[in-house]
Structures are given as structure tokens and as C-alpha cells.
Design a protein around this motif. Structure first.
Motif, PDB file in Angstrom:
ATOM      1  N   SER A 299       0.540  -2.418   8.359  1.00  0.00           N
ATOM      2  CA  SER A 299       1.736  -3.475   8.863  1.00  0.00           C
ATOM      3  C   SER A 299       2.930  -2.842   8.193  1.00  0.00           C
ATOM      4  CB  SER A 299       1.585  -4.969   8.265  1.00  0.00           C
ATOM      5  OG  SER A 299       2.721  -5.690   8.213  1.00  0.00           O
ATOM      6  N   ARG A 300       4.253  -3.209   8.770  1.00  0.00           N
ATOM      7  CA  ARG A 300       5.562  -2.892   8.051  1.00  0.00           C
ATOM      8  C   ARG A 300       5.609  -3.953   6.942  1.00  0.00           C
ATOM      9  NH1 ARG A 300       9.021  -3.839  13.373  1.00  0.00           N
ATOM     10  NH2 ARG A 300       7.547  -5.537  13.471  1.00  0.00           N
ATOM     11  N   GLN A 301       5.250  -4.643   6.659  1.00  0.00           N
ATOM     12  CA  GLN A 301       5.347  -5.705   5.791  1.00  0.00           C
ATOM     13  C   GLN A 301       4.438  -5.188   4.590  1.00  0.00           C
ATOM     14  OE1 GLN A 301       7.435  -8.012   6.128  1.00  0.00           O
ATOM     15  NE2 GLN A 301       7.548  -8.394   8.220  1.00  0.00           N
ATOM     16  N   LYS A 302       5.282  -4.739   3.606  1.00  0.00           N
ATOM     17  CA  LYS A 302       4.460  -4.112   2.528  1.00  0.00           C
ATOM     18  C   LYS A 302       3.748  -5.081   1.473  1.00  0.00           C
ATOM     19  CE  LYS A 302       5.218  -0.365   4.509  1.00  0.00           C
ATOM     20  NZ  LYS A 302       3.960   0.329   5.163  1.00  0.00           N
ATOM     21  N   ASN A 303       4.535  -6.308   1.472  1.00  0.00           N
ATOM     22  CA  ASN A 303       3.941  -7.438   0.655  1.00  0.00           C
ATOM     23  C   ASN A 303       2.961  -8.162   1.283  1.00  0.00           C
ATOM     24  OD1 ASN A 303       4.162 -10.327  -0.137  1.00  0.00           O
ATOM     25  ND2 ASN A 303       5.180  -9.400  -1.869  1.00  0.00           N
ATOM     26  N   GLY A 304       1.884  -8.500   0.699  1.00  0.00           N
ATOM     27  CA  GLY A 304       0.623  -8.978   1.205  1.00  0.00           C
ATOM     28  C   GLY A 304       0.890 -10.488   1.774  1.00  0.00           C
ATOM     29  N   MET A 305       1.613 -11.220   1.012  1.00  0.00           N
ATOM     30  CA  MET A 305       1.828 -12.521   1.532  1.00  0.00           C
ATOM     31  C   MET A 305       3.064 -12.501   2.903  1.00  0.00           C
ATOM     32  SD  MET A 305       0.316 -14.357  -0.146  1.00  0.00           S
ATOM     33  CE  MET A 305       1.067 -16.011   0.256  1.00  0.00           C
ATOM     34  N   LEU A 306       3.920 -11.730   2.743  1.00  0.00           N
ATOM     35  CA  LEU A 306       4.457 -11.396   3.886  1.00  0.00           C
ATOM     36  C   LEU A 306       3.711 -11.158   5.313  1.00  0.00           C
ATOM     37  CD1 LEU A 306       7.978  -9.744   2.545  1.00  0.00           C
ATOM     38  CD2 LEU A 306       7.598 -12.193   3.156  1.00  0.00           C
ATOM     39  N   TRP A 307       2.861 -10.074   4.893  1.00  0.00           N
ATOM     40  CA  TRP A 307       1.988  -9.711   6.189  1.00  0.00           C
ATOM     41  C   TRP A 307       1.348 -11.097   6.427  1.00  0.00           C
ATOM     42  CZ3 TRP A 307      -3.309 -10.450   5.712  1.00  0.00           C
ATOM     43  CH2 TRP A 307      -3.916  -9.880   6.897  1.00  0.00           C
ATOM     44  N   LEU A 308       0.841 -11.602   5.645  1.00  0.00           N
ATOM     45  CA  LEU A 308      -0.156 -12.849   5.872  1.00  0.00           C
ATOM     46  C   LEU A 308       0.640 -13.840   6.813  1.00  0.00           C
ATOM     47  CD1 LEU A 308      -2.701 -14.119   6.023  1.00  0.00           C
ATOM     48  CD2 LEU A 308      -2.141 -15.401   3.767  1.00  0.00           C
ATOM     49  N   GLN A 309       1.977 -14.070   6.426  1.00  0.00           N
ATOM     50  CA  GLN A 309       2.703 -15.011   7.218  1.00  0.00           C
ATOM     51  C   GLN A 309       3.049 -14.370   8.653  1.00  0.00           C
ATOM     52  OE1 GLN A 309       6.619 -15.523   5.265  1.00  0.00           O
ATOM     53  NE2 GLN A 309       7.154 -17.246   6.399  1.00  0.00           N
ATOM     54  N   SER A 310       3.427 -12.944   8.650  1.00  0.00           N
ATOM     55  CA  SER A 310       3.749 -12.415   9.818  1.00  0.00           C
ATOM     56  C   SER A 310       2.586 -12.380  10.827  1.00  0.00           C
ATOM     57  CB  SER A 310       4.119 -11.052   9.526  1.00  0.00           C
ATOM     58  OG  SER A 310       4.191 -10.207  10.664  1.00  0.00           O
ATOM     59  N   PHE A 311       1.284 -12.052  10.307  1.00  0.00           N
ATOM     60  CA  PHE A 311       0.198 -12.159  10.828  1.00  0.00           C
ATOM     61  C   PHE A 311      -0.236 -13.476  11.456  1.00  0.00           C
ATOM     62  CE2 PHE A 311      -4.749 -12.472  10.972  1.00  0.00           C
ATOM     63  CZ  PHE A 311      -4.648 -11.615  11.936  1.00  0.00           C
ATOM     64  N   GLU A 312       0.079 -14.491  10.758  1.00  0.00           N
ATOM     65  CA  GLU A 312      -0.384 -15.787  11.414  1.00  0.00           C
ATOM     66  C   GLU A 312       0.763 -16.282  12.262  1.00  0.00           C
ATOM     67  OE1 GLU A 312      -0.511 -17.989   7.677  1.00  0.00           O
ATOM     68  OE2 GLU A 312      -2.666 -17.720   7.435  1.00  0.00           O
ATOM     69  N   ASN A 313       1.845 -15.710  12.411  1.00  0.00           N
ATOM     70  CA  ASN A 313       2.794 -16.236  13.256  1.00  0.00           C
ATOM     71  C   ASN A 313       2.793 -15.551  14.609  1.00  0.00           C
ATOM     72  OD1 ASN A 313       3.601 -18.440  11.791  1.00  0.00           O
ATOM     73  ND2 ASN A 313       5.001 -17.169  10.455  1.00  0.00           N
ATOM     74  N   ALA A 314       2.163 -14.305  14.565  1.00  0.00           N
ATOM     75  CA  ALA A 314       2.532 -13.289  15.465  1.00  0.00           C
ATOM     76  C   ALA A 314       1.707 -13.967  16.808  1.00  0.00           C
ATOM     77  CB  ALA A 314       1.828 -11.714  15.376  1.00  0.00           C
ATOM     78  N   GLN A 315       2.417 -13.464  17.925  1.00  0.00           N
ATOM     79  CA  GLN A 315       2.067 -13.861  19.332  1.00  0.00           C
ATOM     80  C   GLN A 315       0.812 -12.945  19.722  1.00  0.00           C
ATOM     81  OE1 GLN A 315       4.798 -15.155  22.491  1.00  0.00           O
ATOM     82  NE2 GLN A 315       6.412 -14.665  20.882  1.00  0.00           N
ATOM     83  N   VAL A 316       0.766 -11.829  19.045  1.00  0.00           N
ATOM     84  CA  VAL A 316      -0.256 -10.615  19.441  1.00  0.00           C
ATOM     85  C   VAL A 316      -0.678 -10.085  18.413  1.00  0.00           C
ATOM     86  CG1 VAL A 316      -0.458  -8.503  20.737  1.00  0.00           C
ATOM     87  CG2 VAL A 316       1.010 -10.258  21.733  1.00  0.00           C
ATOM     88  N   HIS A 317      -1.884  -9.798  18.264  1.00  0.00           N
ATOM     89  CA  HIS A 317      -2.797  -8.945  17.359  1.00  0.00           C
ATOM     90  C   HIS A 317      -3.045  -7.754  17.546  1.00  0.00           C
ATOM     91  CE1 HIS A 317      -3.804 -12.919  14.591  1.00  0.00           C
ATOM     92  NE2 HIS A 317      -2.521 -12.714  14.552  1.00  0.00           N
ATOM     93  N   VAL A 318      -2.898  -6.822  16.713  1.00  0.00           N
ATOM     94  CA  VAL A 318      -3.599  -5.286  17.079  1.00  0.00           C
ATOM     95  C   VAL A 318      -4.641  -4.999  16.258  1.00  0.00           C
ATOM     96  CG1 VAL A 318      -2.880  -3.078  16.919  1.00  0.00           C
ATOM     97  CG2 VAL A 318      -1.486  -4.405  18.283  1.00  0.00           C
TER      98      VAL A 318
END
Length: 200
Positions: free
Chosen positions: A98-117
Motif C-alpha cells: 500500500s501507499r499508506q505506510k501506517n498500518g491504521m491508515l492502510w486499514l482505513q483505506s482498505f475498508e473504504n476502498a471500492q476495489v481491492h487488489v
């Protein structure tokens, strides 16, 4: 000359306007999708649906259309514009990518993402894991209606082809099976998307 595939690389059947992705379903969902040329109930629009441009990856996953609920293989032609839009909207399932280097920021981005890769090991004709990765993308319930109503150009039942290839494999006639493989080639992406997908 054999060139080793890049570790992260999208290989697909595509033309100027479309890319082909694959999914495996049970008979009921698959036959209705073929009939209507889009997905209808009992297909669920409330859960993520995963699409894969690698034919052999799905063959390994579905055990050549022999797993329960995965007996029908669909080749779905979708608009390249939608495919690339989905990639742009994606977040990686692996926080390390992820571009998000902080684990919590990644989790938030992941949960809100319209698409997962997700990048998974590619398979060969023997369904053996290879070193390089193939992409699959999960389209969330927030984007799935657009995928179904606007992105899909055609849905083809390729189950007979898969079963023919599976018989060749069973009989040890791998060269015959290989001749029937879809002609996948490297899918071109702009530099920004390559960077986002960790392909460079």
C-alpha cells in the motif's frame, strides 16, 4: 528467446476496447448470466466479486471447474476504461504494497476502498505455483452495479473448453491442452497505475 515475466505483471486477453476476465460459478448463476449477458439474482450484489485476467490462475483455483460451486467458467469481456478505473480506485490487500505506510491508515483505506487488489502466485498448466504474480481485483458492492450494467460487453460460457483441456491434462496430453490456452499478453498501463500497483 524466453523472457522471465516480471514479478508483478498483468497478462490478459485484450483488444483496443476490452479486456477478458474470468470467474467461476455454479450452474444457476452462470446460466442466467449467459442468458441475460449480465448478472442477475441469485448473484449477490451485496458482496465483493473477484475478477481475474489470468485463465490459468482461475483453473488452479477452481481445479479446472471441478470444485463445488465453481463448475462453470465464464469469460467476461469488460470495457478497458472500467478496468483501469477500478485499478485506480483500488487498495492492496497486502499492507506492505500500500501507499499508506501506517498500518491504521492502510486499514482505513482498505475498508473504504471500492476495489481491492491482490497479487497471487501465477499457475502453470499443471496448476503448480510460479514465482511471478497475477492480479485479481475485488469489486465492492459500491461499484458492482456499474460493473454489471455498464462495463460488461459479453459473457461467454467457456466450460466446454475447460473440460476438454482438463481431459487432455488427465491423459497427459499437455501439448494439446497448451494449444487451447487463451493468448494472454502483457497489458499496458500508464506509469502512475504501474506505480500504484507496485509494478515498478
Amino acid at each position: 528467446i524466453f523472457i522471465m515475466p516480471a514479478y508483478h505483471e498483468i497478462r490478459a486477453v485484450y483488444d483496443r476496447d476490452s479486456i477478458t476476465v474470468y470467474q467461476a460459478y455454479n450452474k444457476n448463476i452462470a446460466q442466467l448470466a449467459i442468458q441475460h449477458q449480465k448478472f442477475v439474482s441469485p448473484f449477490s450484489f451485496q458482496r465483493m466479486t473477484w475478477i481475474k485476467p489470468s485463465f490459468l490462475w482461475l483453473m488452479g483455483r477452481s481445479n479446472w471447474a471441478s470444485k463445488s460451486g465453481q463448475e462453470y467458467i465464464l469469460a467476461i469481456r469488460i470495457k478497458r476504461d472500467f478496468w483501469e478505473k477500478a485499478l485506480t480506485l483500488s487498495e492492496h490487500t497486502d499492507p506492505i504494497l500500500s501507499r499508506q505506510k501506517n498500518g491504521m491508515l492502510w486499514l482505513q483505506s482498505f475498508e473504504n476502498a471500492q476495489v481491492h487488489v491482490q497479487w497471487d502466485p501465477e499457475r502453470n498448466l499443471n496448476s503448480v505455483f510460479l514465482v511471478h504474480r497475477s492480479i485479481q481485483i475485488g469489486i465492492s458492492r459500491f461499484l458492482i452495479q456499474e460493473f454489471n450494467d455498464e462495463a460488461i460487453l459479453s459473457i461467454e460460457d467457456i466450460t466446454p473448453l475447460v473440460r476438454k483441456m482438463a481431459k487432455f491434462r488427465h491423459d497427459g496430453q499437455y501439448k494439446h491442452a497448451e494449444k487451447l490456452l487463451p493468448k494472454e499478453r502483457i497489458y499496458p498501463l500508464n506509469d502512475a497505475l504501474k506505480k500504484h500497483l507496485r509494478m515498478v
